[in-house]
Design a protein around this motif. Sequence first.
Motif, short mmCIF file in Angstrom:
data_model
loop_
_atom_site.label_atom_id
_atom_site.label_comp_id
_atom_site.label_asym_id
_atom_site.label_seq_id
_atom_site.Cartn_x
_atom_site.Cartn_y
_atom_site.Cartn_z
N PHE A 12 -0.47 -0.72 4.25
CA PHE A 12 -0.74 -2.15 4.04
C PHE A 12 -0.34 -2.55 2.61
CE2 PHE A 12 -3.69 -5.26 2.21
CZ PHE A 12 -3.55 -6.34 3.07
N LEU A 13 -0.72 -1.72 1.64
CA LEU A 13 -0.43 -2.05 0.23
C LEU A 13 1.06 -1.98 -0.06
CD1 LEU A 13 -3.42 -0.12 -1.41
CD2 LEU A 13 -3.24 -2.60 -1.04
N VAL A 14 1.73 -0.99 0.51
CA VAL A 14 3.18 -0.87 0.31
C VAL A 14 3.88 -2.10 0.89
CG1 VAL A 14 5.24 0.42 1.04
CG2 VAL A 14 3.26 1.65 0.14
N LYS A 15 3.46 -2.51 2.08
CA LYS A 15 4.08 -3.70 2.72
C LYS A 15 3.84 -4.94 1.88
CE LYS A 15 4.08 -2.29 7.54
NZ LYS A 15 3.13 -2.11 8.63
N LYS A 16 2.63 -5.11 1.38
CA LYS A 16 2.30 -6.28 0.55
C LYS A 16 3.18 -6.29 -0.71
CE LYS A 16 -1.14 -8.98 1.51
NZ LYS A 16 -0.81 -10.38 1.89
N LEU A 17 3.30 -5.12 -1.32
CA LEU A 17 4.11 -5.03 -2.56
C LEU A 17 5.57 -5.34 -2.26
CD1 LEU A 17 2.44 -1.93 -4.22
CD2 LEU A 17 2.53 -4.22 -5.19
N ASN A 18 6.07 -4.88 -1.12
CA ASN A 18 7.47 -5.16 -0.76
C ASN A 18 7.69 -6.65 -0.54
OD1 ASN A 18 8.14 -2.51 -0.97
ND2 ASN A 18 8.07 -2.09 1.23
N ASN B 2 6.65 -0.03 -5.12
CA ASN B 2 6.01 -0.20 -6.44
C ASN B 2 4.58 0.31 -6.46
OD1 ASN B 2 8.23 -1.35 -7.65
ND2 ASN B 2 7.70 -3.41 -6.94
N LEU B 3 4.13 0.91 -5.35
CA LEU B 3 2.76 1.42 -5.35
C LEU B 3 2.69 2.68 -6.21
CD1 LEU B 3 -0.13 1.10 -4.17
CD2 LEU B 3 0.55 2.68 -2.35
N LEU B 4 1.80 2.66 -7.20
CA LEU B 4 1.65 3.81 -8.09
C LEU B 4 0.59 4.75 -7.53
CD1 LEU B 4 1.57 1.80 -11.45
CD2 LEU B 4 3.50 3.12 -10.54
N LEU B 5 0.74 6.03 -7.84
CA LEU B 5 -0.15 7.05 -7.30
C LEU B 5 -0.81 7.82 -8.44
CD1 LEU B 5 -0.91 8.46 -4.54
CD2 LEU B 5 0.97 10.05 -5.01
N GLY B 6 -2.10 8.11 -8.26
CA GLY B 6 -2.79 8.87 -9.31
C GLY B 6 -3.78 9.86 -8.74
N GLY B 7 -4.12 10.86 -9.55
CA GLY B 7 -5.16 11.82 -9.20
C GLY B 7 -6.50 11.34 -9.73
N GLN B 8 -7.57 12.00 -9.28
CA GLN B 8 -8.92 11.61 -9.72
C GLN B 8 -9.48 12.55 -10.77
OE1 GLN B 8 -11.48 11.34 -6.29
NE2 GLN B 8 -10.08 10.00 -5.19
N THR C 236 -10.77 -1.23 1.19
CA THR C 236 -10.40 -2.30 2.13
C THR C 236 -9.18 -3.00 1.57
OG1 THR C 236 -12.74 -2.56 2.61
CG2 THR C 236 -11.30 -4.34 3.34
N GLY C 237 -8.08 -2.91 2.30
CA GLY C 237 -6.79 -3.42 1.81
C GLY C 237 -6.85 -4.86 1.34
N VAL C 238 -7.43 -5.74 2.17
CA VAL C 238 -7.42 -7.17 1.80
C VAL C 238 -8.27 -7.43 0.56
CG1 VAL C 238 -6.80 -8.29 3.99
CG2 VAL C 238 -9.15 -7.63 3.61
N ASP C 239 -9.37 -6.71 0.42
CA ASP C 239 -10.21 -6.91 -0.77
C ASP C 239 -9.50 -6.41 -2.03
OD1 ASP C 239 -12.14 -7.98 0.80
OD2 ASP C 239 -13.55 -6.30 0.67
N PHE C 240 -8.90 -5.23 -1.90
CA PHE C 240 -8.21 -4.65 -3.07
C PHE C 240 -7.06 -5.56 -3.49
CE2 PHE C 240 -5.47 -1.07 -4.85
CZ PHE C 240 -6.23 -0.93 -6.00
N TRP C 241 -6.33 -6.07 -2.51
CA TRP C 241 -5.22 -6.97 -2.80
C TRP C 241 -5.73 -8.27 -3.44
CZ3 TRP C 241 -0.23 -6.09 -3.26
CH2 TRP C 241 0.61 -7.20 -3.41
#
Length: 255
Positions: free
Chosen positions: A28-34, A63-69, A242-247
């Motif tokens: 969902f996030l990748v699609k939104k960013l695209n 453009n989705l960035l990835l990180g460790g915790q 939650t994708g929509v909330d995060f966006w």
Amino acid sequence: MSFERRPLIAGNWKMNGLIGFVDNLACFLVKKLNLENPTHFDLLVCPPSTLLHPIGSLAENSNLLLGGQNCHVAKNGAHTGEISAEMLKELGCSHVILGHSERRTNFYETNELVKAKAESALVENLVAIICVGETEEEHKRGVTSDIVKRQILDSIPDRGNATNIVIAYEPVWAIGTGLTPTTQEVQEVHALIRKTLGDKISIEEADQTRLLYGGSVKPSNAVELMDLADVDGALVGGASLTGVDFWAIAESCPK
Ligand code: PGA
């Protein structure tokens, strides 16, 4: 928020997410960013280690960035159950969260250990997102400034600068509780963090360093928080699942 500091919205999934989260949330996030390319914010997800590889593959050309915790101080070796900065890097991570209060409390991580981990992250060219924040008891005693100042001075690597570190201010009592400090309190602590960082690294670097607020950030309070002069984004726990909330939180950042 300064126009020179690009907002960063980081999702800390904590120990949440099975493989289905790749298709549902990350996709969902990748699609939104695209669709919305270019955005006025950077978007980062920090899933559990088990999902780093599939999300890294999915996000490779996005453009989705990835990180460790978290990461270990050592590059490799006999450290059962741990993950190194080098391993995170190989999986496509650009960031790593360090010194989260859950790790400081449950795994007894000290400022000194957080600093050592951050140094290991910098060696691998990972951006270290260093978390600081007072407990409820410290908040009640009115010692927030002293606690946060000490955490900054002792957890930040000496070669930290605006491009290799991000600071997240997360009052422990605000995490997952629905409680947040007043916007005035958040701004005051962020201003103190920037000043302390200026004394430790340099005023120029401190001016450019991104300071995130974390602790019960939701779409309903994000606009007023992201609008504060020294808040440059958010570290989001629950609402990042939650994708929509995060966006919606990301879109709350001023343009
Ligand atoms: P929360 O968590 O948004 O669920 O309060 C924030 C965090 O722990 O980073």
